[in-house]
Write an enzyme that holds these catalytic residues in place. Structure first.
Site, PDB file in Angstrom:
ATOM      1  N   ASP A 168     -12.481  24.275  61.792  1.00  0.00           N
ATOM      2  CA  ASP A 168     -12.953  23.122  61.013  1.00  0.00           C
ATOM      3  C   ASP A 168     -13.110  21.903  61.925  1.00  0.00           C
ATOM      4  O   ASP A 168     -14.110  21.180  61.867  1.00  0.00           O
ATOM      5  CB  ASP A 168     -12.024  22.830  59.815  1.00  0.00           C
ATOM      6  CG  ASP A 168     -10.545  22.853  60.160  1.00  0.00           C
ATOM      7  OD1 ASP A 168     -10.198  23.239  61.301  1.00  0.00           O
ATOM      8  OD2 ASP A 168      -9.719  22.492  59.301  1.00  0.00           O
ATOM      9  N   ASP A 228     -21.000  33.257  62.169  1.00  0.00           N
ATOM     10  CA  ASP A 228     -22.174  33.161  61.294  1.00  0.00           C
ATOM     11  C   ASP A 228     -22.431  31.695  60.926  1.00  0.00           C
ATOM     12  O   ASP A 228     -23.523  31.157  61.110  1.00  0.00           O
ATOM     13  CB  ASP A 228     -21.912  34.004  60.035  1.00  0.00           C
ATOM     14  CG  ASP A 228     -23.075  33.957  59.062  1.00  0.00           C
ATOM     15  OD1 ASP A 228     -24.223  34.004  59.502  1.00  0.00           O
ATOM     16  OD2 ASP A 228     -22.812  33.858  57.849  1.00  0.00           O
TER      17      ASP A 228
END
Ligand SMILES: NC(=O)c1ccc[n+]([C@@H]2O[C@H](COP(=O)([O-])OP(=O)(O)OC[C@H]3O[C@@H](n4cnc5c(N)ncnc54)[C@H](O)[C@@H]3O)[C@@H](O)[C@H]2O)c1
Ligand SMILES: CC(C)[C@H](C(=O)O)[C@@H](O)C(=O)O
Length: 325
Positions: free
Chosen positions: A198, A222
């Site tokens: 994050d 991804d």
């Protein structure tokens, strides 16, 4: 020698960009293309999105070039990655001179784990209220990715790699991933650091030059590579290589782009750059470099497709790339 390459255009803009990449490859090597079907349209006709014949062709060819599949993408691309025994998905995300990019200084390579994580397929509906997904992480797959990463950064161009993970929450699975990758890096004397994924997302937007090669679990690879596409000018620019021990599958990172499909205006760059990765993989390094240089020249001087602010068609942009070769 004539090279045999399997091509699977798929759906949507896959059908528009694959023929263009074929023209580029044909202009630099002696090649025979073996055409195969997969995707939504095939499923509608035959009931299956990935015919056994297509799987078998990819599983026996040295190299396969894939376009994109629509709603059936997961039923097509995940088994195809498996067919070539791919344990790593290489996703370069680079900004090019002449392309309007949010972060023109971006030059990253994601090495995405390509077999497990939340892509394990172990998803269950246990009740009207409860569904579960089993996230699979093995030391062996993490180590295989790490060994590839160590090899990848061994040249002078790179100084080690960064692991992006979320082991502060997924202590067991990402903890295992992180520990296995760090241990292989240390055994190989490769500099390694780590970042929570994050925080990576923010830091890479603020200053992508903090990073170079990023090793990450499957889903993180991804999402973060699509994020990086946003930094460099869009999904029309990002190529990828699914590499296995004996064979490989090359594909643009983008999907079928239903919003522009059928108009002949898709950016062919991601697929042509994927073809350049394929040429390099097959040992045609000079030809691969030539294609990369030609793409770079056209991105810089035009003509460019609409996603890059131009008004060229897919074919016009490819013609310009071929003219540069
Ligand atoms: N590997 C694959 O086959 C793959 C990957 C991603 C999505 N998909 C499938 O594609 C379909 C559409 O998905 P999505 O809209 O989320 O993603 P997408 O990548 O198809 O499109 C996202 C946006 O990027 C633009 N874009 C993508 N490629 C472009 C190109 N070459 N040139 C110009 N613009 C381009 C599109 O026009 C759209 O605005 C879905 O059915 C999804 O399942 C397939
Ligand atoms: C379509 C989907 C299965 C695929 C993935 O998640 O790997 C896509 O998003 C990609 O990035 O190639």
């Amino acid at each position: 020698m004539t090279e045999e390459i399997v091509v699977i255009p798929g759906d949507g803009i896959g059908k528009e960009v694959i023929p263009e990449a074929k023209r580029v490859v044909e202009s630099v090597i002696d090649v025979t293309f073996i055409e195969a079907d997969a995707g939504d349209a095939v499923k509608e006709e035959t009931g299956t999105a990935l015919p056994q014949e297509t799987y078998d062709l990819a599983a026996s060819a040295d190299a396969t070039l894939f376009g994109a599949a629509g709603e059936t993408a997961a039923d097509v691309i995940l088994p195809l990655r498996d067919a070539v025994g791919s344990f790593v998905n290489i996703r370069p995300a680079k900004a090019y001179p002449g392309v309007d990019a949010l972060r023109p200084e971006t030059d990253l390579v994601f090495l995405r784990e390509n077999t497990e994580g939340v892509y394990s397929g172990h998803e269950d509906r246990l009740s009207d209220d409860l569904s579960t997904l089993t996230r699979v992480v093995t030391t062996s797959a993490s180590e295989a990715l790490a060994a590839f990463a160590c090899d990848y950064v061994s040249g002078e161009e790179h100084d080690g790699f960064t692991i992006a993970h979320k082991a502060n929450v997924m202590r067991e699975t990402d903890g295992r991933f992180r520990d296995a990758v760090v241990s292989v890096a240390k055994e190989n004397d490769v500099p390694v650091d780590e970042v929570l994924m994050d925080a990576f997302a923010t830091r890479v937007c603020l200053d992508p030059t903090q990073f170079d090669v990023i090793v990450c679990p499957n889903l993180a690879g991804d999402v973060l590579s699509d994020l990086a596409a946003g930094l460099v000018g869009g999904l029309g620019l990002l190529p990828s290589a699914n590499v296995g021990t004996d064979r490989a599958l090359f594909e643009p990172v983008h999907g079928t782009a239903p919003d522009i499909a059928g108009n002949g205006i898709a950016n062919p760059t991601a697929t042509i750059l994927s073809a350049a990765m394929m040429l390099e993989y097959l040992g045609y390094e000079t030809e691969s470099n030539a294609v990369n240089d030609a793409v770079e020249a056209v991105l810089s001087d035009g003509p460019r497709t609409g996603d890059l602010g131009g008004n060229a068609t897919t074919t016009e942009m490819t013609d310009a790339i071929i003219n540069h070769l």
